[in-house]
Design a protein around this motif. Sequence first.
Motif, mmCIF file in Angstrom:
data_model
loop_
_atom_site.group_PDB
_atom_site.id
_atom_site.type_symbol
_atom_site.label_atom_id
_atom_site.label_comp_id
_atom_site.label_asym_id
_atom_site.label_seq_id
_atom_site.Cartn_x
_atom_site.Cartn_y
_atom_site.Cartn_z
ATOM 1 N N ALA A 179 -13.752 -5.142 -13.784
ATOM 2 C CA ALA A 179 -13.547 -3.711 -14.046
ATOM 3 C C ALA A 179 -14.895 -3.020 -14.183
ATOM 4 C CB ALA A 179 -12.733 -3.519 -15.311
ATOM 5 N N PHE A 180 -15.089 -1.972 -13.410
ATOM 6 C CA PHE A 180 -16.283 -1.129 -13.526
ATOM 7 C C PHE A 180 -15.882 0.122 -14.296
ATOM 8 C CE2 PHE A 180 -17.284 -3.903 -10.057
ATOM 9 C CZ PHE A 180 -18.649 -4.132 -10.203
ATOM 10 N N VAL A 181 -16.716 0.471 -15.293
ATOM 11 C CA VAL A 181 -16.334 1.521 -16.231
ATOM 12 C C VAL A 181 -17.461 2.529 -16.421
ATOM 13 C CG1 VAL A 181 -15.644 2.014 -18.606
ATOM 14 C CG2 VAL A 181 -14.780 -0.046 -17.451
ATOM 15 N N ILE A 182 -17.094 3.809 -16.349
ATOM 16 C CA ILE A 182 -18.002 4.900 -16.700
ATOM 17 C C ILE A 182 -17.553 5.433 -18.053
ATOM 18 C CG2 ILE A 182 -18.850 7.194 -16.083
ATOM 19 C CD1 ILE A 182 -18.298 6.520 -13.166
ATOM 20 N N LEU A 183 -18.460 5.424 -19.040
ATOM 21 C CA LEU A 183 -18.123 5.911 -20.366
ATOM 22 C C LEU A 183 -18.296 7.420 -20.455
ATOM 23 C CD1 LEU A 183 -19.831 3.224 -22.640
ATOM 24 C CD2 LEU A 183 -17.413 3.376 -21.992
ATOM 25 N N LYS A 184 -17.596 8.001 -21.393
ATOM 26 C CA LYS A 184 -17.787 9.418 -21.666
ATOM 27 C C LYS A 184 -19.192 9.639 -22.233
ATOM 28 C CE LYS A 184 -12.877 10.264 -22.627
ATOM 29 N NZ LYS A 184 -11.868 10.594 -23.668
ATOM 30 N N GLU A 185 -19.680 10.805 -22.014
ATOM 31 C CA GLU A 185 -21.048 11.122 -22.438
ATOM 32 C C GLU A 185 -21.232 10.881 -23.945
ATOM 33 O OE1 GLU A 185 -24.286 14.772 -21.977
ATOM 34 O OE2 GLU A 185 -22.256 14.956 -21.170
ATOM 35 N N SER A 186 -22.309 10.184 -24.275
ATOM 36 C CA SER A 186 -22.698 9.893 -25.662
ATOM 37 C C SER A 186 -21.784 8.900 -26.366
ATOM 38 C CB SER A 186 -22.776 11.183 -26.500
ATOM 39 O OG SER A 186 -23.694 12.086 -25.930
ATOM 40 N N ARG A 187 -20.861 8.274 -25.653
ATOM 41 C CA ARG A 187 -19.978 7.281 -26.268
ATOM 42 C C ARG A 187 -20.512 5.881 -26.018
ATOM 43 N NH1 ARG A 187 -14.926 9.097 -27.748
ATOM 44 N NH2 ARG A 187 -14.871 7.081 -28.827
ATOM 45 N N LYS A 188 -20.264 4.998 -26.966
ATOM 46 C CA LYS A 188 -20.690 3.613 -26.852
ATOM 47 C C LYS A 188 -19.477 2.691 -26.947
ATOM 48 C CE LYS A 188 -25.336 4.257 -28.735
ATOM 49 N NZ LYS A 188 -26.315 3.823 -29.777
ATOM 50 N N HIS B 224 -8.414 4.252 -23.218
ATOM 51 C CA HIS B 224 -9.389 4.158 -24.310
ATOM 52 C C HIS B 224 -10.165 5.475 -24.394
ATOM 53 C CE1 HIS B 224 -12.611 2.762 -26.885
ATOM 54 N NE2 HIS B 224 -11.970 1.616 -27.060
ATOM 55 N N ASP B 225 -10.311 5.981 -25.593
ATOM 56 C CA ASP B 225 -10.905 7.316 -25.724
ATOM 57 C C ASP B 225 -12.395 7.368 -25.415
ATOM 58 O OD1 ASP B 225 -11.023 7.446 -29.405
ATOM 59 O OD2 ASP B 225 -11.958 6.099 -27.941
ATOM 60 N N ALA B 226 -13.034 6.211 -25.247
ATOM 61 C CA ALA B 226 -14.451 6.210 -24.882
ATOM 62 C C ALA B 226 -14.664 6.105 -23.374
ATOM 63 C CB ALA B 226 -15.173 5.058 -25.580
ATOM 64 N N VAL B 227 -13.584 5.905 -22.637
ATOM 65 C CA VAL B 227 -13.698 5.690 -21.190
ATOM 66 C C VAL B 227 -13.470 6.989 -20.434
ATOM 67 C CG1 VAL B 227 -12.652 4.534 -19.209
ATOM 68 C CG2 VAL B 227 -13.018 3.269 -21.343
ATOM 69 N N PHE B 228 -14.365 7.256 -19.493
ATOM 70 C CA PHE B 228 -14.215 8.418 -18.623
ATOM 71 C C PHE B 228 -13.431 8.057 -17.366
ATOM 72 C CE2 PHE B 228 -15.019 12.365 -16.648
ATOM 73 C CZ PHE B 228 -15.374 12.136 -15.329
ATOM 74 N N GLU B 229 -13.792 6.940 -16.745
ATOM 75 C CA GLU B 229 -13.142 6.526 -15.508
ATOM 76 C C GLU B 229 -13.369 5.037 -15.305
ATOM 77 O OE1 GLU B 229 -12.716 8.130 -10.883
ATOM 78 O OE2 GLU B 229 -14.499 8.628 -12.057
ATOM 79 N N SER B 230 -12.461 4.414 -14.607
ATOM 80 C CA SER B 230 -12.607 2.985 -14.323
ATOM 81 C C SER B 230 -12.159 2.675 -12.908
ATOM 82 C CB SER B 230 -11.805 2.143 -15.318
ATOM 83 O OG SER B 230 -10.415 2.343 -15.142
#
Length: 507
Positions: free
Chosen positions: A452-461, A430-436
């Motif tokens: 699932a624990f997810v870190i989003l990309k900066e400024s993404r919702k 997913h293009d909004a996901v940085f890492e999971s």
Amino acid sequence: MEYATVSELLAARCKEAPDKEFLVIEDKNGSVERLSYLEFQEQVRKLAQVLSENGIRKGDKILLHLPNGSAFMKSWFAILSIGAVMVPTNILSPEEEMKYLVSHSESKLIITEKEYEQKFSSFGLLLLFSRLGEDHKGTWLEAEIEKAEPVVKLPKLSPQDEAAILYTSGTTSKPKGVVLTQQNYLHTGKQMAETLDYSSNDRVLIVLPMFHGNGQYYMAMPALYAGASIAITESFSATNYVKQSKRLKATVGSLFSAPIKMILKKDYDPEDAENPLRLVIYAQALTDQQYDEFRTRYRVELRQLYGMTETIAIPLMNPVEDLQDHISIGGEACGYSVVLRDGEGHEVNTGEEGEITVYGEPGMTIMKEYFKNPAATAETIQDNWLYTGDMAKVDPKTGLFYFVDRKKDMMKRSGENIAAGEVEAVINEHDAVFESAVISVPDPVYEESIHAFVILKESRKLTSEELLEWCRARLAKFKVPQEIHFTEEFPRTSVGKIQKQQMKKWI
């Protein structure tokens, strides 16, 4: 007597008892189909002719995308009879997963049902449809069988000829194909029949999906070896399991602990205590209360076992007679030798935890290899010892084995293996996901709950539901996380490795 192929074993049973009822199949609508040994063999040989007429030759792969039922059984045996290779798959798998399995397996033909046609529409392969439907658009498997003549001469095959590829989730992001031979099927038939004391009077009940080894290894093949019969239901029903065993006159069943727990959660019908079941084998431990309640309610013996797709038959099991501790996974079974080893491959001391390793001969008593994956094969089979990736320990007093945990990053939900890496790979697309990071925690009914624990990309919702919908479109239902948690960072080691054990404390 020793047999060279599965087809030869079936022919022998047909000669011994041609009119004996072999298959009793109940579909989702409650309709029942019954076939004698000879009737089944004739249907198999007709389908073998259909496959041959469609250009299928020895070594060709045929993908089965079918629920439990008559079409699966006929296809399985017809494919093996002409030396082709069966590739059974999960009907819950979405199109994205099927693209990989069709491509990786190099399948030349697909046998499925009309409702799954869309998954395969872009592959350009011939489709044979079971239960085609009223519009009759497509090649109808049952009609082709009906009008075909039985194959006149089967090709000469050897015990070491490849017979199937069973895909199983590993610790990498893609499933691995476990290659089975004709001899593998014959081995599990003989060993499981003897270990479970099958007789010609038994009737096994298959309710778990047959694309798994369970129904093939522990139920169907030993039933055929013993000259017994097979009852199959299209799917598992916790409410109806015991009623189906009564209706279909089944004596032996196979479940995981999760379905047993589901059965116990349903309202109890005292009339279910009167049933023909003598034995139910299962994997994953039950509590004392669950074990005692099931045995008391249904008056049937329960025996826990340990096995995996790669081991073929069961290397560890509690004996049918003289049960010592139902919590254990028993002792050595089916002629296997089992040794627990440390990280260096050395045998551990009794009482210490170690990885379960099983001695066997590839292509005979254990899998032949992983399809097109020599590196994974070399890692798993070393000097004829199959390294399972599962940890156990042996009780010094009793010699019984006790399951401890999975060595690698694996999870299991309702009996289905799930690789965390496979789920993470989908989320990370997913293009909004940085890492999971995907973990599991114990679940009282489904064995494990996936988080699932997810870190989003900066400024993404992104909302949890949006990400879950993304997963549902790309993963089989049982692989989709139950919950999504958004976080700013993960706990890590000094070299940056995510500490998933710490994350489990967050639940």
